[in-house]
Design a protein around this motif. Sequence first.
Motif, PDB file in Angstrom:
ATOM      1  N   VAL A 134      51.358 -19.736  43.237  1.00 28.59           N
ATOM      2  CA  VAL A 134      52.632 -19.627  42.524  1.00 28.59           C
ATOM      3  C   VAL A 134      52.881 -18.169  42.155  1.00 28.59           C
ATOM      4  O   VAL A 134      51.974 -17.474  41.682  1.00 28.59           O
ATOM      5  CB  VAL A 134      52.602 -20.498  41.257  1.00 28.59           C
ATOM      6  CG1 VAL A 134      53.874 -20.327  40.441  1.00 28.59           C
ATOM      7  CG2 VAL A 134      52.403 -21.965  41.636  1.00 28.59           C
TER       8      VAL A 134
ATOM      9  N   ASP B 159      57.739 -15.906  39.320  1.00 24.89           N
ATOM     10  CA  ASP B 159      58.945 -16.665  38.994  1.00 24.89           C
ATOM     11  C   ASP B 159      58.745 -18.172  39.135  1.00 24.89           C
ATOM     12  O   ASP B 159      59.708 -18.932  39.071  1.00 24.89           O
ATOM     13  CB  ASP B 159      60.104 -16.221  39.883  1.00 24.89           C
ATOM     14  CG  ASP B 159      60.522 -14.783  39.608  1.00 24.89           C
ATOM     15  OD1 ASP B 159      60.609 -14.414  38.422  1.00 24.89           O
ATOM     16  OD2 ASP B 159      60.746 -14.027  40.572  1.00 24.89           O
TER      17      ASP B 159
ATOM     18  N   GLU C 155      57.673 -19.760  41.828  1.00 27.04           N
ATOM     19  CA  GLU C 155      57.969 -20.213  43.180  1.00 27.04           C
ATOM     20  C   GLU C 155      56.699 -20.216  44.036  1.00 27.04           C
ATOM     21  O   GLU C 155      55.721 -19.520  43.734  1.00 27.04           O
ATOM     22  CB  GLU C 155      59.023 -19.313  43.824  1.00 27.04           C
ATOM     23  CG  GLU C 155      60.339 -19.252  43.073  1.00 27.04           C
ATOM     24  CD  GLU C 155      61.084 -20.579  43.055  1.00 27.04           C
ATOM     25  OE1 GLU C 155      60.898 -21.372  44.010  1.00 27.04           O
ATOM     26  OE2 GLU C 155      61.848 -20.824  42.107  1.00 27.04           O
TER      27      GLU C 155
ATOM     28  N   ASN D 248      54.735 -18.835  46.485  1.00 25.41           N
ATOM     29  CA  ASN D 248      54.720 -17.537  47.149  1.00 25.41           C
ATOM     30  C   ASN D 248      53.411 -16.829  46.806  1.00 25.41           C
ATOM     31  O   ASN D 248      53.038 -16.745  45.637  1.00 25.41           O
ATOM     32  CB  ASN D 248      55.908 -16.689  46.683  1.00 25.41           C
ATOM     33  CG  ASN D 248      55.962 -15.335  47.344  1.00 25.41           C
ATOM     34  OD1 ASN D 248      55.489 -15.165  48.464  1.00 25.41           O
ATOM     35  ND2 ASN D 248      56.531 -14.365  46.647  1.00 25.41           N
TER      36      ASN D 248
ATOM     37  N   TYR E 168      56.820 -22.902  36.954  1.00 19.62           N
ATOM     38  CA  TYR E 168      56.576 -23.746  38.126  1.00 19.62           C
ATOM     39  C   TYR E 168      57.009 -25.174  37.810  1.00 19.62           C
ATOM     40  O   TYR E 168      56.707 -25.709  36.742  1.00 19.62           O
ATOM     41  CB  TYR E 168      55.092 -23.709  38.489  1.00 19.62           C
ATOM     42  CG  TYR E 168      54.745 -24.542  39.694  1.00 19.62           C
ATOM     43  CD1 TYR E 168      55.273 -24.257  40.946  1.00 19.62           C
ATOM     44  CD2 TYR E 168      53.867 -25.622  39.586  1.00 19.62           C
ATOM     45  CE1 TYR E 168      54.953 -25.018  42.057  1.00 19.62           C
ATOM     46  CE2 TYR E 168      53.534 -26.386  40.697  1.00 19.62           C
ATOM     47  CZ  TYR E 168      54.076 -26.083  41.924  1.00 19.62           C
ATOM     48  OH  TYR E 168      53.758 -26.846  43.016  1.00 19.62           O
TER      49      TYR E 168
ATOM     50  N   GLY F  67      60.263 -29.282  42.711  1.00 15.50           N
ATOM     51  CA  GLY F  67      61.059 -28.458  41.808  1.00 15.50           C
ATOM     52  C   GLY F  67      61.740 -29.204  40.696  1.00 15.50           C
ATOM     53  O   GLY F  67      62.662 -28.664  40.061  1.00 15.50           O
TER      54      GLY F  67
END
Length: 263
Positions: A116, A119, A121, A123, A158, A163
Motif C-alpha cells: 500500500v 495514499d 492505493e 502501489n 487503505y 475500495g
Amino acid sequence: MNALKLMATELFILFLASLKGYSQSLEIYTDERGNRYAAISSKGMVAYKVENRSENPNFRKSIQLFKFTSTGQDTEAEKDTDGHDIYVYRTTRHTEVNNECDKKVAGRFIISPVIVDADGEANAAKMDWATANGYLATARTTDYKTDSYAVSKGCAMYCGKDGKDEPGTWRVPTRGECALILIFYKKMEERLAADGFKPFSLPTEGSGTYYWTATEKSGTSNEVWSMVIFPDDQISSYALSNMYKSKTDKSYYLRCIRDIPSE
C-alpha cells in the motif's frame, strides 16, 4: 551471505520464541462483499497474549486531523463542512516494552494482499514511518509518549481490495503481529496467489524488502521496528529489525492489517 542469513534467522527466533508453541493458524477470510483475504487467528493462544483490539480503549486514540506536508511545518487543521475540527482514530504510539500495544497481538486479523502506498492505493512505493501510520511528519523525531496529529495517509486510507472499506479501519501491524505474519507469509502467497495476493519479497530489492511496523524502539526517539523478507534466490530468510535513525531517515514499504471479529 550465509552469515547474513544466520543473523536474520537468529533475530527471527529471538522475537518469535514466545509465540511458537501456541495455537496460531492461517485462514481464508471472506468479507460481506465476497473479497477473500489471508487471515491469522490466534485462537488457542494463552489469554494474556491476545486481545480484541476493538474492545481495548487504549489501543486507538482520537487525535486531530491536519493537512499533510512532507515536513510537518506550517500545517493547517482539517475542518468539516460546518468549520469544526475533525478528529480521527489512530493506533496509540507505543514501544516494545513499555506499552500493552505490543505485549499482545490481535485475536484475528486480515492482511492486505498488496503493498500500500502513502495514499492508501495498491502501489509498491516507499514512505517514512510517520506517513505510514497516518501521523503528521513531526512524529518522526519525537518520543512515543508525545501526542501526534493525524493526516489522511498510509494504512488509514487503505479501503480493502474493492475500495469499499471505511477509511481508518486498516492499520499498520505491531511488531508482535509482524512476527505472526513472518510465520505464515509463504503460505499466504501460495494459497491466495490466484486471488491477487502479491509476494512480500520484491525482486528489485536484493538486500531484502523492508516493511514498517507500528512499534517504536524503546529508549530512543528516532528508531522503529520493521520486518524484512529476503528474496528466495539469494537468502531464504526473514527478520524483525531496527536500523539506526530508521524513523527519521528511512523509507520502507507498507502492508496493512484489519482486525476482524474472533469466531
